[in-house]
Design an enzyme around this catalytic site. Structure first.
Site, PDB file in Angstrom:
ATOM      1  N   PRO A 211       0.855  -1.200   0.000  1.00  0.00           N
ATOM      2  CA  PRO A 211       0.000   0.000   0.000  1.00  0.00           C
ATOM      3  C   PRO A 211       0.888   1.246   0.000  1.00  0.00           C
ATOM      4  O   PRO A 211       1.464   1.620   1.020  1.00  0.00           O
ATOM      5  CB  PRO A 211      -0.794  -0.134   1.309  1.00  0.00           C
ATOM      6  N   ASP A 384       5.926   2.282   2.508  1.00  0.00           N
ATOM      7  CA  ASP A 384       5.012   1.167   2.702  1.00  0.00           C
ATOM      8  C   ASP A 384       4.197   1.419   3.971  1.00  0.00           C
ATOM      9  O   ASP A 384       4.742   1.391   5.079  1.00  0.00           O
ATOM     10  CB  ASP A 384       5.825  -0.131   2.825  1.00  0.00           C
ATOM     11  N   HIS A 385       2.898   1.650   3.802  1.00  0.00           N
ATOM     12  CA  HIS A 385       2.065   2.014   4.955  1.00  0.00           C
ATOM     13  C   HIS A 385       1.809   0.827   5.885  1.00  0.00           C
ATOM     14  O   HIS A 385       1.284   1.003   6.991  1.00  0.00           O
ATOM     15  CB  HIS A 385       0.726   2.586   4.465  1.00  0.00           C
ATOM     16  N   ARG A 386       2.166  -0.377   5.460  1.00  0.00           N
ATOM     17  CA  ARG A 386       2.065  -1.521   6.371  1.00  0.00           C
ATOM     18  C   ARG A 386       3.157  -1.451   7.443  1.00  0.00           C
ATOM     19  O   ARG A 386       2.986  -1.939   8.559  1.00  0.00           O
ATOM     20  CB  ARG A 386       2.212  -2.839   5.602  1.00  0.00           C
ATOM     21  N   ALA A 388       5.232   1.561   8.134  1.00  0.00           N
ATOM     22  CA  ALA A 388       5.416   2.862   8.781  1.00  0.00           C
ATOM     23  C   ALA A 388       4.180   3.732   8.582  1.00  0.00           C
ATOM     24  O   ALA A 388       3.379   3.510   7.668  1.00  0.00           O
ATOM     25  CB  ALA A 388       6.645   3.564   8.210  1.00  0.00           C
TER      26      ALA A 388
END
Length: 415
Positions: A211, A384-386, A388
């Protein structure tokens, strides 16, 4: 003895046969180059595993093959090897026994035709991640091989509630009509294979897995550009990109979550000990990412020199496997080409990528409410929003910004 295409790079699944350096009947020695293969990032030579004679060349030049495919066979000096068993194909499938045939005829609608599925390991991984029974996917690759695109198309049709049964209209008797001849369109084509195809697969893998979130910032480059002029006067020509790499290496040590890789299988985030900086380079055959290893331990001068050498080797297609693998963070310096903004795709399986855009002089209001002319540059931090969150990404970017806007302060951080 079989010579097979083996994995010579991270995540490699296939390669193109470029040329053979030997022919059938040639005597070869250990480590002698046999064949050139175009992989995702480079042209690699496969060497002989033993002394012997080239017995049979199995794959034609120009063919794309998957990892594990036998390319040629060698009769070793100790004795000739038995001929390799040929892969079973659709054209050589043995006739089914009567009981098997009846089972196939009674196969429920939508059930797979066979348990034998042709798909690369990465394609199977994509199918698992999208909860897809790969035996139900129709392959459009060679000999019915299922590709990543086939899986993603299946996912899209499934999520949109479309099925082949629903999409295909029932056949009804109709009066035959004269076929309508459409004029043929003229168009040119370029090959979609080799590095271009591998880049497409890597980008699809990254975009469909991670994401992506982009954070934008503008940086005042005036002080750094003035500092470079001072260094030039002392015969020290250090590129701006070398400063970027060094500043990022410092910031990554303080925010190690961006110098990390997510291991979903073991449910951990691996924080890398060293900073291996990938440098996105625009080469004639397509994008390639050489790596400045241990950037956190090198001087600005060393980084600058290594970047020059890697960039030149990228243009000449002479990079080694070690020089294009193992990066932990990647930069994309597109400013010299005129870019003012972008939403870059992360170099999977990394967590972050920073892109530097065009630097241009602009009127800026300073702390004294005065309008001054400064050299300003836009940057994009993709993460990567998973792994951070936005707040951490902003803090990381601000730390990088402070080092670039105050280059003499950057000098205090050097080891």
């Amino acid at each position: 003895m079989e010579v097979k295409l083996h994995d010579i790079g991270e995540g490699m699944t296939e390669g193109d046969i470029i040329s053979y350096l030997v022919k059938e009947g040639d005597r070869v020695s250990v480590d002698q180059p046999l064949v050139e293969v175009q992989t995702e990032k480079m042209v690699a030579e496969l060497t002989s595993p033993a002394n012997g004679t080239v017995k049979e060349i199995l794959i034609d030049v120009g063919k794309t093959i998957t990892v594990g495919t036998t390319i040629l066979t060698i009769a070793s000096e100790q004795g000739a090897d038995p001929a390799p068993a040929k892969e079973e194909t659709a054209a050589t499938v043995a006739p089914a026994a009567p009981s098997q045939k009846s089972m196939i005829m009674e196969r429920p609608k939508g059930a797979p035709l066979s348990n034998r599925v042709k798909a690369a390991p990465y394609t199977r991984k994509v199918a698992r991640e999208h909860d897809v029974d790969i035996t139900l996917v129709e392959g459009t690759g060679r000999a019915g091989r299922i590709t990543v695109e086939d899986v993603l198309r299946y996912v899209e049709e499934r999520d949109n509630g479309k099925t082949k049964a629903a999409a295909a209209p029932e056949k009804t008797p109709s009066v035959e009509k004269e076929p309508v001849h459409q004029p043929e369109e003229e168009f040119d084509t370029i090959p979609f294979k080799g590095r271009r195809k591998q880049i497409a697969m890597k980008m699809s893998q990254s975009l469909f897995t991670i994401p992506h979130v982009c954070h934008y910032e503008e940086i005042d480059m005036t002080e750094l550009l003035d500092f470079r002029k001072e260094l030039k006067a002392m015969d020290e020509n250090i590129s701006v990109a070398a400063f970027f790499i060094k500043a990022l290496a410092i910031a990554l040590k303080e925010y190690p979550v961006f110098n990390a890789k997510l291991d979903e299988e073991n449910e951990v985030i691996r924080l890398e000990k060293s900073v291996h900086m990938g440098i996105a380079a625009d080469a004639e055959e397509g994008l390639i990412v050489p790596v400045v290893r241990d950037a956190d331990k090198k001087s600005l001068r060393a980084i600058h020199q290594e970047m020059k050498e890697l960039t030149q080797k990228a243009k000449e297609n002479k990079l080694t496997v070690k020089e294009i693998t193992g990066s932990t963070f990647t930069i994309s310096n597109v400013g010299p080409m005129g870019s003012i903004g972008a939403t870059p795709i992360i170099n999977y399986p990394e967590t972050g990528l920073m892109a530097f855009h065009k630097t241009k002089k602009m009127p800026v209001v300073n702390e004294h409410d005065e309008i001054v002319i400064r050299s300003m540059m836009n940057v994009t931090m993709t993460f990567d929003h998973r792994v951070a969150d936005g707040g951490t990404a902003i803090a990381f970017t601000n730390r990088f910004k402070s080092l670039i806007e105050n280059p003499k302060k950057l000098m205090l951080e050097l080891v």
